[in-house]
Design a protein around this motif. Structure first.
Motif, PDB file in Angstrom:
ATOM      1  N   ALA A   1     -14.776  17.166 -75.645  1.00 55.63           N
ATOM      2  CA  ALA A   1     -13.813  18.015 -74.963  1.00 55.63           C
ATOM      3  C   ALA A   1     -13.679  19.295 -75.758  1.00 55.63           C
ATOM      4  CB  ALA A   1     -12.461  17.319 -74.900  1.00 55.63           C
ATOM      5  N   SER A   2     -13.630  20.426 -75.077  1.00 58.66           N
ATOM      6  CA  SER A   2     -13.473  21.695 -75.774  1.00 58.66           C
ATOM      7  C   SER A   2     -12.480  22.589 -75.063  1.00 58.66           C
ATOM      8  CB  SER A   2     -14.815  22.426 -75.865  1.00 58.66           C
ATOM      9  OG  SER A   2     -15.608  21.829 -76.861  1.00 58.66           O
TER      10      SER A   2
ATOM     11  N   SER B   1     -13.722  21.691 -81.017  1.00 57.52           N
ATOM     12  CA  SER B   1     -13.544  20.503 -80.208  1.00 57.52           C
ATOM     13  C   SER B   1     -12.074  20.122 -80.260  1.00 57.52           C
ATOM     14  CB  SER B   1     -14.414  19.388 -80.773  1.00 57.52           C
ATOM     15  OG  SER B   1     -14.357  18.279 -79.933  1.00 57.52           O
TER      16      SER B   1
ATOM     17  N   CYS C   1     -16.269  13.912 -81.591  1.00 57.04           N
ATOM     18  CA  CYS C   1     -17.659  14.264 -81.633  1.00 57.04           C
ATOM     19  C   CYS C   1     -18.328  14.547 -82.953  1.00 57.04           C
ATOM     20  CB  CYS C   1     -17.937  15.414 -80.704  1.00 57.04           C
ATOM     21  SG  CYS C   1     -19.536  15.138 -80.032  1.00 57.04           S
TER      22      CYS C   1
ATOM     23  N   PHE D   1     -21.315  14.352 -82.875  1.00 61.66           N
ATOM     24  CA  PHE D   1     -22.545  14.941 -82.357  1.00 61.66           C
ATOM     25  C   PHE D   1     -22.622  16.438 -82.600  1.00 61.66           C
ATOM     26  CE2 PHE D   1     -22.487  11.437 -79.035  1.00 61.66           C
ATOM     27  CZ  PHE D   1     -23.217  10.613 -79.853  1.00 61.66           C
ATOM     28  N   PHE D   2     -21.468  17.066 -82.860  1.00 61.48           N
ATOM     29  CA  PHE D   2     -21.467  18.507 -82.990  1.00 61.48           C
ATOM     30  C   PHE D   2     -21.902  18.990 -84.358  1.00 61.48           C
ATOM     31  CE2 PHE D   2     -18.944  19.392 -79.111  1.00 61.48           C
ATOM     32  CZ  PHE D   2     -19.851  20.310 -78.618  1.00 61.48           C
TER      33      PHE D   2
ATOM     34  N   LYS E   1     -24.065  20.108 -87.214  1.00 63.89           N
ATOM     35  CA  LYS E   1     -25.399  20.685 -87.170  1.00 63.89           C
ATOM     36  C   LYS E   1     -26.332  19.991 -88.155  1.00 63.89           C
ATOM     37  CE  LYS E   1     -25.191  24.682 -84.641  1.00 63.89           C
ATOM     38  NZ  LYS E   1     -24.131  25.659 -84.708  1.00 63.89           N
TER      39      LYS E   1
END
Lengths: 129, 402
Positions: free
Chosen positions: A66-67, B4, B9, B11-12, B14
């Protein structure tokens, strides 16, 4: 993908288009949608809401995250793209066509303070390092 | 960087040069993967659309690089006796060679060190597959316990093996196309059963290089070590294959040529959650006992056998349980969101948008009084949204279970 040169950008990955009637249309960039991946949910701001520059005003959710989406300039929400309620994937397919909301700016000149396409690309590139 | 809003996440993060790489790293990049830091490993999160990858596995098949997971071989006299003590599930359920058992390995206080799969190869040899991020502490714990209970055992971390999962209704047929010689060794395998076969060596055109070099399906002949298990983490049929690292890339490209597309960790997560399978570090960890993580079915409290953590589990009856949730309102359930019920508060441990169901689903740890069919509230940003308590798995074998 090149960022369209007729748009302005915020470092928080929104694009801004000035319309003929003086309102501004806002969406999220190609880079943003690529980072997030498959979109599954969009929460738009209420029409009539007054936003400060930089205020959190919408949310996009992909399968993985979510952003927040921020108001690039101050203004009042005059329209939202309700098409995205049932088709959030349009943001992936056409990020510069799938607009999210439209503002009536408090001060039209605020748009001039935003990034142009080249400056936005430079900001994206610097994030990658 | 783009912020976010919710802590959903990893996943974010890098990818950086310090991350560990599997033998398929170059292949992922060549296939257009988006790479992310996954618990210290440079792994593919998706190759294109994560939702398409999800459907690909439910409807046909796909392949996953799971080489970050670790195989551990336990060999020696009395290995079964040792595992009776080490694991919360009962290895005496393993009678047929190759059969596998899902189990937790617990601390004496009942906290989950890891969830793992144990394969009974023979009475001198059990193979255990553990999670990537817990592998080192798992092996340290196994060795510490073995020093005390079974010093004669040899415990070997199989860092020399790569692991590829091929999952989906057509997965087995595709594998047999690539490994025709392996069919007779694997077609009889039951669910949760493995076969240990020879080392694959290329028998066709080994000099032609990588994918796209020619139109031949690469056939791999048998002459050494390959392990094929009818297990997985998607709720679909398929195989998990362990083979020497140096053979992994050839195998990967051979599968790809046969029409098996690569699937990233993003779809792996939505597939496993729809299938109602726990993820270590999210749904349970060392601060949670298995009875409060939906894993009572894996804990053998009935037999007189003692195991590490048993006394703590018996002394502390669970006050919470893991349930399935389906969101009734619009939005997406995510880990750590607060759940408000008539019996008190709980928390989502894993949540996502479920592509097969086209709904948002979650696993949540809630007070024991909550029942299937109840409506609960979930705090999502500034709103309280309605969700229904459901039995899980949510989807398996291509279909929604709701």
């Amino acid at each position: 993908m090149n960022n369209p040169s007729n748009l302005k950008y915020a470092a928080s990955h929104e694009w801004i288009k000035t319309e003929a009637d003086g309102t501004v249309t806002i969406g999220i960039t190609h880079h943003a949608q690529e980072l997030l991946g498959d979109m599954v949910f969009v929460e738009s701001p209420a029409v009539g809401r007054k936003l400060k520059a930089g205020e959190e005003c919408a949310v996009v959710e992909s399968v993985k995250a979510a952003s927040d989406v921020y108001a690039p300039i101050a203004g009042e929400v005059v329209a939202v793209n309700s098409e995205l309620d049932n088709a959030p994937e349009k943001i992936n397919a056409d990020p510069y066509g799938a607009w999210m909301f439209r503002l009536k700016p408090d001060n039209a000149a605020d748009v001039n303070g935003l990034l142009d396409a080249a400056a936005y690309q430079a900001a994206v590139d610097s994030e990658a390092h | 960087m783009w912020r976010s809003t919710k802590p959903c996440c990893a996943f974010f993060q890098k990818a950086t040069m310090t991350l560990k790489q599997t033998p398929l790293n170059a292949a992922h990049r060549a296939m257009g993967a988006k790479m992310v830091d996954f618990g210290g490993w440079d792994m593919p999160v998706n190759y294109g659309s994560q939702i398409d990858e999800h459907h690909q596995v439910r409807n046909d098949c796909g392949m996953f690089d799971v080489s970050h997971m670790r195989g551990v071989d336990m060999r020696g006299e009395g290995v079964r006796t040792f595992l009776r003590t080490l694991l919360a599930n009962n290895v005496d359920k393993l009678a047929l060679p190759g059969k596998a058992l899902y189990s937790c390995m617990l601390r004496p206080n009942g906290g989950v060190i890891d969830d793992l799969i144990t394969y009974f190869m023979d009475e001198q040899w059990f193979r255990i597959v553990v999670n990537a991020c817990t592998a080192d502490k798992d092996i340290a714990w196994m060795k510490e316990q073995a020093a005390q209970h079974a010093p004669q055992l040899t415990i070997t971390s199989r860092d020399d093996l790569a692991m590829v999962a091929v999952q989906g209704p057509n997965a087995r047929a595709k594998i047999w196309q690539v490994l025709p010689d392996f069919k007779i060794y694997t077609e009889h395998l039951q669910l949760f059963q493995a076969a240990h076969i020879g080392t694959p060596t290329l028998s066709v055109n080994p000099s032609t290089g990588k994918a796209g070099a020619n139109d031949l399906v690469w056939q791999l002949a048998i002459s050494g070590e390959t392990f094929i298990a009818r297990t997985g983490y998607t709720g679909e049929d398929g195989f998990e294959i362990m083979l020497p690292k140096e053979r992994a890339e050839e195998f990967w490209y051979a599968l790809h040529k046969t029409g098996v597309p690569p699937i990233g960790l993003g779809a792996r997560d939505t597939l496993r959650l729809e299938a109602g399978m726990n993820l270590y570090g999210q749904d349970m960890d060392e601060s949670i006992n298995p009875l409060e993580a939906g894993l009572a079915w894996t804990v053998d409290l009935k037999s007189p056998r003692d195991f590490i953590g048993k006394a703590a589990l018996l002394a502390n009856p669970p006050a919470r349980k893991l349930v399935g949730l389906v969101l009734l309102d619009r939005g997406v359930l995510r880990g750590h969101q607060k759940v408000v019920t008539a019996h008190g508060e709980g928390e989502i441990t894993s949540g996502t948008f479920a592509p097969t169901l086209e709904k948002s689903i979650a696993l949540a740890r809630v007070p024991n009084g909550v029942q299937t069919g109840d409506t609960v509230q979930v705090a999502i940003r500034d709103k309280m949204l309605e969700a229904k308590v459901v039995k899980y798995p949510f989807a398996r074998n291509g279909k929604s279970g709701l």
